[in-house]
Design an enzyme around this catalytic site. Structure first.
Site, PDB file in Angstrom:
ATOM      1  N   LYS A 297       0.772  -1.225   0.028  1.00 63.05           N
ATOM      2  CA  LYS A 297      -0.079   0.204  -0.228  1.00 63.05           C
ATOM      3  C   LYS A 297       0.942   1.198   0.156  1.00 63.05           C
ATOM      4  O   LYS A 297       0.464   2.264  -0.523  1.00 63.05           O
ATOM      5  CB  LYS A 297      -1.014   0.133   1.302  1.00 63.05           C
ATOM      6  CG  LYS A 297      -1.883  -1.212   1.438  1.00 63.05           C
ATOM      7  CD  LYS A 297      -2.846  -1.295   0.422  1.00 63.05           C
ATOM      8  CE  LYS A 297      -3.918  -2.182   0.809  1.00 63.05           C
ATOM      9  NZ  LYS A 297      -3.738  -3.736   1.023  1.00 63.05           N
TER      10      LYS A 297
HETATM   11  C1  LIG Z   1      -4.466  -4.793   0.486  1.00 59.84           C
HETATM   12  C2  LIG Z   1      -3.607  -5.982   0.393  1.00 59.84           C
HETATM   13  C3  LIG Z   1      -3.874  -6.977  -0.466  1.00 59.84           C
HETATM   14  C4  LIG Z   1      -5.368  -7.015  -1.388  1.00 59.84           C
HETATM   15  O1  LIG Z   1      -5.060  -6.124  -2.042  1.00 59.84           O
HETATM   16  P1  LIG Z   1      -6.444  -5.372  -3.080  1.00 59.84           P
HETATM   17  O2  LIG Z   1      -5.826  -4.404  -3.916  1.00 59.84           O
HETATM   18  O3  LIG Z   1      -7.313  -4.895  -2.086  1.00 59.84           O
HETATM   19  O4  LIG Z   1      -6.889  -6.748  -3.806  1.00 59.84           O
HETATM   20  C5  LIG Z   1      -3.047  -8.055  -0.196  1.00 59.84           C
HETATM   21  N1  LIG Z   1      -2.168  -8.371   0.279  1.00 59.84           N
HETATM   22  C6  LIG Z   1      -1.950  -7.387   1.231  1.00 59.84           C
HETATM   23  C7  LIG Z   1      -0.824  -7.599   2.335  1.00 59.84           C
HETATM   24  C8  LIG Z   1      -2.737  -6.371   1.323  1.00 59.84           C
HETATM   25  O5  LIG Z   1      -2.107  -5.294   2.199  1.00 59.84           O
END
Ligand SMILES: *Cc1c(COP(=O)(O)O)cnc(C)c1O
Length: 467
Positions: A112
């Site tokens: 993120k």
């Molecule tokens: C947010 C997240 C996901 C999922 O990603 P999306 O974009 O919501 O599909 C997978 N793994 C981790 C560690 C995340 O923080």
């Protein structure tokens, strides 16, 4: 570049507006009016570029007049300068076919950060041009919240209210949010699931009592700028593996369908992608939708990969819009029916169109542990539960052995130490850059899982848009 709503009724916005807006006024999500694209020669030209230079090339067509190339480069240098690895998102080889793209070298240890570090700087730049105070309201299953708070803490003209499901995120995730001391950061633990929290946020965007007084915005993956930032690393990784001359597959641990949708955007922009593997855990609505056309919600089962524990994947609407021939009225009708019945069936033609690029795989807890142990024993890498779900899907989906497959490693293993230790016997240490996380004081408000409780808290603590 103009952005239109997937539900066809909201007015088009430019990049600056769409970055600050979040959800469209008609309840839809913004997408570019058309997909920009690169020729094979332009993609070949990306070979050997740094992460920042790749980011500038890939994102420039999306920003339009909102930023010139120098401003965009400056923002990328600042955002990616905070990553602890010189390659920003290093690509590592596990065996002859399997690769990992490590997306967790940012300040809060999950992918993120790649988008949110950029988004924080875009907010600051655009708000400085406007006479307006922004209130960011978000729901997190753990990683979005910490990354958004790190990116926005202490910034001018913006407050952030972040909802998380009480007791359903890891200690590291919670502490990364609740130990940040900045007057513009407000953490709320709600009694309920992530989906409950997300539904409240969506409702708030449509609540005029809130929107008339506050300028509210989103930092979850319904925000277009986040997806745009994630398109970059698909180009960056594929270039290293020989694009455009060689096709690459990606396996993506999926929750809200944002990260894997960014891969779809990369393919629309001309990147030759063999397949996008949508890897789910037992919360498998996307696997059911893509394999059997059944997009219907059940209840959420908490797992060792909490960032994937969701039943409704907001960004799936962006794909549906394309599969409907970009017909906003049709998409709006489809979503309205879904919101009533919690059930949607995809017609065979739509499923077939999706399957030209997407495949899906559901990974149960045993296979997740097997993948963690395989990475550890065979390749010497300790990986987190989310990345392990991606890797397990990559190994078991039946890909042509000649096609390299890149699993997106979405979190640092130390973010989920208990699950990693259970599977491998190794307790991963927190990297030094996160400091004394477990010694700092936590600060958050617990609220009942009702819309009214959350709304009244935000109404009494947020700054009005003209304030
Ligand atoms: C947010 C997240 C996901 C999922 O990603 P999306 O974009 O919501 O599909 C997978 N793994 C981790 C560690 C995340 O923080």
């Amino acid at each position: 570049m103009e952005y239109i709503s997937t539900r066809g009724a909201a007015s088009p916005l430019n990049f600056e507006q769409v970055t600050l807006a979040g959800l469209a006024g008609d309840g839809g999500l913004y997408v570019p009016q058309s997909w920009p694209s690169f020729s094979p020669a332009e993609i070949a030209d990306m070979a050997g570029l740094s992460y920042v230079e790749t980011a500038v090339r890939v994102m420039l067509p999306f920003v339009g007049d909102a930023l010139d190339e120098t401003e965009l480069r400056d923002i990328c240098e600042q955002a990616y300068g905070r990553f602890s690895h010189a390659a920003v998102t290093p690509l590592v080889q596990l065996d002859g076919q399997q690769w990992l793209l490590e997306l967790f070298h940012g300040p809060t240890l999950a992918f993120k950060d790649v988008a949110l570090q950029l988004l924080g700087l875009l907010f600051e730049k655009f708000l400085a041009r406007q006479d307006k105070h922004l209130t960011v309201v978000g729901a997190t299953s753990g990683d979005t919240g910490s990354a958004a708070i790190d990116a926005l803490a202490g910034r001018d003209k913006v407050d952030i209210f972040m909802l998380h499901p009480d007791g359903r995120i890891s200690d590291v995730q919670r502490r990364q949010m609740t130990t940040v001391r900045a007057p513009n950061v407000h953490n709320i633990a709600i009694d309920g699931s992530f989906d409950d929290a997300q539904a409240m946020v969506k409702r708030m965007f449509a609540d005029q009592e809130v929107t008339n007084r506050f300028s509210i915005s989103a930092v979850n993956s319904i925000n277009w700028a986040r997806l745009m930032a994630q398109v970059v690393y698909y180009f960056y990784a594929a270039s290293q593996l020989g694009a455009p001359h060689r096709k690459v597959a990606f396996s993506v641990p999926t929750g809200n369908f944002g990260d894997v949708f960014a891969g779809y955007v990369a393919s629309k922009m001309g990147l030759p992608i063999e397949q996008l593997i949508v890897a789910t855990n037992v919360n498998d609505i996307l696997h059911r939708a893509l394999s059997a056309g059944d997009y219907s919600t059940g209840t959420v089962t908490p797992t060792a990969a909490p960032s994937m524990d969701i039943q409704v994947s907001s960004n799936f609407e962006r794909l549906l819009f394309d599969l409907e021939g970009r017909d906003g009225a049709k998409t709006a009708a489809r979503m309205a029916a879904f919101e009533k019945s919690h059930n949607m069936q995809l017609e065979p033609a739509m499923r077939e169109a999706a399957s030209s690029i997407f495949t899906s795989h559901r990974v149960d807890p045993d296979d997740m542990s097997i993948a963690m142990r395989w990475a550890q024993d065979r390749a010497g890498h300790v990986i987190d539960p989310h990345s392990a779900i991606g890797l397990s899907a990559a190994q078991n989906v039946g890909l042509d052995p000649a096609v390299p497959v890149v699993t997106l490693a979405t979190a640092h293993p130390a973010k989920f130490p208990d699950a990693v230790e259970r599977a491998t016997g190794i307790r991963p240490a927190l990297p030094r850059r996160v400091g004394d996380l477990f010694d700092r004081e936590e600060n958050y408000t617990k609220l009942p899982g009702t819309y009214d409780a959350v709304k009244s808290f935000i109404m009494s603590n947020a700054t009005p848009s003209d304030g």
